[in-house]
Design a protein around this motif. Structure first.
Motif, mmCIF file in Angstrom:
data_model
loop_
_atom_site.group_PDB
_atom_site.id
_atom_site.type_symbol
_atom_site.label_atom_id
_atom_site.label_comp_id
_atom_site.label_asym_id
_atom_site.label_seq_id
_atom_site.Cartn_x
_atom_site.Cartn_y
_atom_site.Cartn_z
ATOM 1 N N MET A 75 0.842 -1.196 0.000
ATOM 2 C CA MET A 75 0.000 0.000 0.000
ATOM 3 C C MET A 75 0.880 1.251 0.000
ATOM 4 O O MET A 75 1.878 1.314 0.713
ATOM 5 N N SER A 76 0.508 2.236 -0.797
ATOM 6 C CA SER A 76 1.284 3.464 -0.904
ATOM 7 C C SER A 76 1.168 4.294 0.368
ATOM 8 O O SER A 76 0.061 4.500 0.886
ATOM 9 N N LEU A 77 2.312 4.763 0.852
ATOM 10 C CA LEU A 77 2.306 5.694 1.975
ATOM 11 C C LEU A 77 2.002 7.106 1.488
ATOM 12 O O LEU A 77 1.272 7.858 2.142
ATOM 13 N N ILE A 78 2.599 7.478 0.356
ATOM 14 C CA ILE A 78 2.439 8.827 -0.168
ATOM 15 C C ILE A 78 2.580 8.774 -1.690
ATOM 16 O O ILE A 78 3.366 7.986 -2.226
ATOM 17 N N THR A 79 1.791 9.593 -2.371
ATOM 18 C CA THR A 79 1.807 9.634 -3.829
ATOM 19 C C THR A 79 1.832 11.074 -4.303
ATOM 20 O O THR A 79 1.083 11.917 -3.791
ATOM 21 N N LEU A 80 2.712 11.347 -5.254
ATOM 22 C CA LEU A 80 2.715 12.634 -5.949
ATOM 23 C C LEU A 80 2.197 12.370 -7.355
ATOM 24 O O LEU A 80 2.765 11.554 -8.093
ATOM 25 N N ASP A 81 1.124 13.059 -7.719
ATOM 26 C CA ASP A 81 0.443 12.782 -8.986
ATOM 27 C C ASP A 81 0.506 13.998 -9.907
ATOM 28 O O ASP A 81 -0.103 15.027 -9.617
ATOM 29 N N ASN A 82 1.285 13.868 -10.989
ATOM 30 C CA ASN A 82 1.384 14.928 -12.005
ATOM 31 C C ASN A 82 1.693 16.302 -11.399
ATOM 32 O O ASN A 82 1.009 17.280 -11.682
ATOM 33 N N ILE A 83 2.742 16.357 -10.585
ATOM 34 C CA ILE A 83 3.069 17.628 -9.931
ATOM 35 C C ILE A 83 3.817 18.550 -10.902
ATOM 36 O O ILE A 83 4.568 18.092 -11.765
ATOM 37 N N TYR A 84 3.580 19.835 -10.720
ATOM 38 C CA TYR A 84 4.265 20.857 -11.518
ATOM 39 C C TYR A 84 4.754 21.928 -10.561
ATOM 40 O O TYR A 84 4.007 22.414 -9.706
ATOM 41 N N LEU A 85 6.039 22.301 -10.687
ATOM 42 C CA LEU A 85 6.609 23.341 -9.843
ATOM 43 C C LEU A 85 7.651 24.086 -10.654
ATOM 44 O O LEU A 85 8.526 23.477 -11.285
ATOM 45 N N SER A 86 7.559 25.417 -10.644
ATOM 46 C CA SER A 86 8.511 26.217 -11.421
ATOM 47 C C SER A 86 8.828 27.503 -10.688
ATOM 48 O O SER A 86 7.941 28.157 -10.135
ATOM 49 N N TYR A 87 10.138 27.834 -10.680
ATOM 50 C CA TYR A 87 10.581 29.122 -10.161
ATOM 51 C C TYR A 87 11.178 29.980 -11.271
ATOM 52 O O TYR A 87 11.585 31.107 -11.038
ATOM 53 N N SER A 88 11.298 29.395 -12.478
ATOM 54 C CA SER A 88 11.898 30.120 -13.601
ATOM 55 C C SER A 88 11.307 29.566 -14.887
ATOM 56 O O SER A 88 10.284 28.869 -14.862
ATOM 57 N N ALA A 89 11.947 29.856 -16.020
ATOM 58 C CA ALA A 89 11.430 29.406 -17.309
ATOM 59 C C ALA A 89 11.413 27.886 -17.400
ATOM 60 O O ALA A 89 10.483 27.301 -17.955
ATOM 61 N N ALA A 90 12.437 27.237 -16.862
ATOM 62 C CA ALA A 90 12.491 25.773 -16.888
ATOM 63 C C ALA A 90 11.913 25.226 -15.584
ATOM 64 O O ALA A 90 12.466 25.472 -14.505
ATOM 65 N N PRO A 91 10.803 24.494 -15.634
ATOM 66 C CA PRO A 91 10.185 23.986 -14.395
ATOM 67 C C PRO A 91 11.079 22.963 -13.706
ATOM 68 O O PRO A 91 11.802 22.199 -14.358
ATOM 69 N N ILE A 92 11.021 22.964 -12.377
ATOM 70 C CA ILE A 92 11.760 21.956 -11.612
ATOM 71 C C ILE A 92 11.103 20.595 -11.779
ATOM 72 O O ILE A 92 11.778 19.583 -11.977
ATOM 73 N N PHE A 93 9.767 20.573 -11.718
ATOM 74 C CA PHE A 93 9.009 19.352 -11.980
ATOM 75 C C PHE A 93 7.901 19.675 -12.969
ATOM 76 O O PHE A 93 7.159 20.642 -12.792
ATOM 77 N N ASP A 94 7.806 18.849 -14.002
ATOM 78 C CA ASP A 94 6.847 19.100 -15.076
ATOM 79 C C ASP A 94 5.978 17.855 -15.257
ATOM 80 O O ASP A 94 6.356 16.897 -15.923
ATOM 81 N N MET A 95 4.814 17.855 -14.594
ATOM 82 C CA MET A 95 3.880 16.737 -14.642
ATOM 83 C C MET A 95 4.569 15.427 -14.230
ATOM 84 O O MET A 95 4.497 14.398 -14.907
ATOM 85 N N ALA A 96 5.269 15.465 -13.102
ATOM 86 C CA ALA A 96 6.025 14.312 -12.597
ATOM 87 C C ALA A 96 5.203 13.576 -11.544
ATOM 88 O O ALA A 96 4.399 14.190 -10.817
ATOM 89 N N SER A 97 5.427 12.267 -11.436
ATOM 90 C CA SER A 97 4.665 11.448 -10.481
ATOM 91 C C SER A 97 5.607 10.522 -9.724
ATOM 92 O O SER A 97 6.646 10.099 -10.248
ATOM 93 N N LEU A 98 5.224 10.206 -8.494
ATOM 94 C CA LEU A 98 6.021 9.321 -7.645
ATOM 95 C C LEU A 98 5.128 8.707 -6.582
ATOM 96 O O LEU A 98 4.244 9.376 -6.036
ATOM 97 N N SER A 99 5.374 7.436 -6.277
ATOM 98 C CA SER A 99 4.650 6.758 -5.206
ATOM 99 C C SER A 99 5.657 6.002 -4.348
ATOM 100 O O SER A 99 6.566 5.356 -4.881
ATOM 101 N N VAL A 100 5.511 6.095 -3.020
ATOM 102 C CA VAL A 100 6.403 5.404 -2.083
ATOM 103 C C VAL A 100 5.595 4.374 -1.311
ATOM 104 O O VAL A 100 4.571 4.711 -0.692
ATOM 105 N N GLU A 101 6.074 3.119 -1.349
ATOM 106 C CA GLU A 101 5.368 2.022 -0.689
ATOM 107 C C GLU A 101 5.957 1.750 0.697
ATOM 108 O O GLU A 101 7.024 2.259 1.047
#
Length: 638
Positions: free
Chosen positions: A1-27
């Motif tokens: 069972m997943s403890l935490i899931t990041l679903d299609n995250i987007y984060l940007s502080y400049s022209a190039a985003p740090i995360f661009d629709m990225a996903s991660l799940s930790v079991e």
């Protein structure tokens, strides 16, 4: 069972985003290593996981009641409070009360009413079991609860910070560079701890041996994407190579199709009569996709000029004794450092490794003994504390104050161009050093010391904060460095690849020298312990050039009488030589077939000359490879 899931995250502080629709799940009970280039967003990812950074888009899904703790990359170094108080402050709810209660109990005068009040708060918050747990963790990690934080070294501060993270009894433990500035015994302890930890662990590390020993999965953060690779670091390397190869093929195919469409749109009137609006729209979309494609950050280009040859003897160390206060760090150590040696210095934090380096550099006066320095030495020194850098000045001013050009191996190069070799953009070159990451500061210090020729390179913890790609390049540079190298490091993989001799500090003042890298030294020490345990009394030692001993005597052995063993690098070279010999023989055979064919007669004179030179080169390399193979075989099987 997943403890935490990041679903299609987007984060940007400049022209190039740090995360661009990225996903991660930790079991549950996973041990996930996070790798990537400096500045790719690894630490930001941990902060997103613990909720301290909110993303611009996407979802963070957390299992109800999940307890998360995070180890900071740089624990506070100058806090005037006891270790217990800092560790207890990590306990949710009652942590602050526990810390204040402990502090007041050390000086209870005039604080009785506040102590009673805090006791009631802790009782109401069910905090006394937490107090017991904090003390248990500190005892397990051999930390003195009364020690002042300000008095601790970087390695001990990191252990205290880890104790604080564990005090919350987390289900998910987030560790940011837990092996930085930590000695090898502590790293080995941490490996065992993480393997036995009841919850899940997500950790950032550039220590390849540590990742191999601990990780069940590797997460790669690259150009806004998060990619998952099951297995340890070795498995990740192979899978990453294949992923990059496939990406390159996809890009080539995309570029080919785009060039076809661009040629079509430029055909003019004739094409306009037949072109469809949908195809034009598709072309515009392809142009946009090509423009937004994020290329991989290039590798650093490390170069070092070894200058003129030094004298044959670089250092002659005789009966050396080093002491700080009442602590004896080195006792009766004798050794020769000969031109071309690559020496690794290992041992626990506080055993005197950096002090020995300072003694060799002449900045620390020995209590007894003598260090004779060789002739024509040009020394470059990498300081782990980066004291050579001025944090208020820009990168460019730290490298070449008031200059626009630098000179490398007799050739002038613009400062910006030289800094680009170390992955600094023109904008980053104007940035104050205090705004740089740890990896960037280390790259700048390397750029600075590699500016001038040096035939003696002394590196004190050079691998901290460097990303894996830069570490690989640094290792390759040092492997091929023709002069003398002395390096202090806790990176076992780095030592095994780079050094040919290891000085081991045992923590009681003894220093012993072994042929080979860290693994070779540990194998001898383990065999020695096993031999003693079996009761045969034999010492399986390969001490060379000199060592400390318990009775203060120095055992000297002449190089000719010492057993010669293959180093780690030589062993890998021996394994690779048969394949290389086979490749050369195949290539020579193909060239000989070409020389006897009609195709060869049809070649131009220049092409004929090229193939003849290639044939001669292959023949020469084949002869050298056979000779080298025989040499290494004779050492491996005397």
């Amino acid at each position: 069972m997943s403890l935490i899931t990041l679903d299609n995250i987007y984060l940007s502080y400049s022209a190039a985003p740090i995360f661009d629709m990225a996903s991660l799940s930790v079991e549950e009970r996973e041990r996930v290593a996070v790798v990537g280039r400096n500045g790719a967003g690894k630490s930001t990812l941990l902060r997103i996981l613990d909720g301290s950074i909110k993303t611009d888009d996407g979802r963070r899904i957390v299992r109800q009641g999940l307890r998360i703790s995070r180890l900071e990359q740089d624990p506070p170094a100058h806090l005037c409070l006891p270790v217990y108080c800092y560790a207890a402050s990590g306990v949710p709810g009652v942590g602050t009360a526990l810390a204040e209660y402990y502090e007041l109990l050390r000086n209870p005068e005039n604080h009785q009413s506040r102590i009673s009040e805090l006791g009631e708060i802790i009782e109401a918050g069910h905090g006394w079991p937490c107090d017991t747990e904090v003390r248990r963790i500190l005892s397990l990690m051999k930390l003195d609860p009364d020690a002042e934080m300000a008095s601790l070294s970087g390695g001990w501060l990191r252990k205290v910070a880890l104790a604080r993270a564990l005090a919350a009894s987390p289900d998910l433990l987030l560790l940011d560079e837990p092996t930085n500035h930590v000695d090898i015994p502590a790293i080995l302890w941490l490996q065992e701890f993480i393997r036995d930890f009841h919850g899940a662990v997500v950790f950032i590390s550039h220590d390849r041996s540590f990742i191999n020993a601990v990780a069940t999965r590797v997460i790669d953060v690259d150009r806004g994407r998060i990619s998952s690779f099951p297995g340890n670091f070795d498995s990740y390397i192979e899978a990453k190579k294949e992923a990059l190869r496939l990406e390159e093929l996809r890009n080539q195919d995309f570029d080919r199709r785009l060039s076809i469409e661009e040629a079509w749109i430029r055909k003019g009137i004739k094409a306009r009569l037949t072109r469809s609006d949908s195809r034009v729209r598709r072309l515009k979309e392809m142009r946009r996709e090509h423009q937004e494609r994020r290329k991989r950050l290039g590798n650093a280009h490390l170069r070092i000029d070894s200058g003129e040859l030094s004298g044959k003897i670089v250092f002659e160390i005789t009966g050396l004794g080093l002491r700080i206060g009442d602590r004896e760090l080195v006792r009766d150590f004798s050794a020769y450092v000969v031109r071309g040696d690559r020496i690794g210095i290992v041992g626990a934090n506080g055993t005197g490794k950096t002090t020995l380096i300072n003694a060799l550099l002449g900045t620390f006066k020995p209590e007894r003994g003598n260090i004779k320095t060789g002739s024509r030495l040009e020394v470059a020194f990498f300081d782990q504390y980066r004291e050579q850098l001025d944090p208020e000045k820009s990168v460019m001013d730290n490298l070449a104050p008031g200059k626009t050009e630098v000179e490398i191996a007799g050739k002038k190069q613009h400062v910006y161009s030289y800094l680009q070799d170390f992955l600094f953009s023109a904008e980053r070159a104007r940035t104050p050093v205090k705004a740089l990451s740890g990896g960037e500061k280390n790259r700048l210090l390397l750029a600075r010391i590699f500016l001038r020729p040096c035939n003696l390179l002394i590196l004190d913890e050079p691998t901290n904060d460097l990303d894996i790609e830069t570490l690989d390049l640094l290792e390759e540079l040092l492997e091929n460095y023709g002069a003398t190298l002395i390096v202090v490091s806790h990176d076992r993989y780095f030592l095994d690849r780079v050094v040919t001799e290891t000085w081991y500090f045992d923590g009681t003042g003894g220093v012993e020298s072994f042929i080979g890298g860290y693994s070779d030294a540990m194998a001898v020490l383990e065999a020695r312990v096993a031999s003693k345990n079996t009761g045969d009394g034999r010492e399986n030692s390969v001490t060379i050039r000199g060592s400390s001993s318990q009775n203060g005597s120095v055992r000297e052995e002449k190089p000719k009488s010492r057993p010669r063993r293959l180093s780690f690098k030589e062993g890998r070279e021996l394994e690779a030589l048969p394949l290389r010999i086979e490749e050369l023989e195949t290539e020579i055979s193909e060239l000989e077939t070409l020389f006897g064919s009609s195709d060869y007669a049809a070649l131009t004179p220049d092409d004929m000359k090229k193939y003849q030179e290639k044939y001669a080169s292959c023949q020469s390399e084949l002869e050298k490879s056979y000779a080298r193979w025989e040499e290494l075989e004779s050492i491996a099987n005397p």
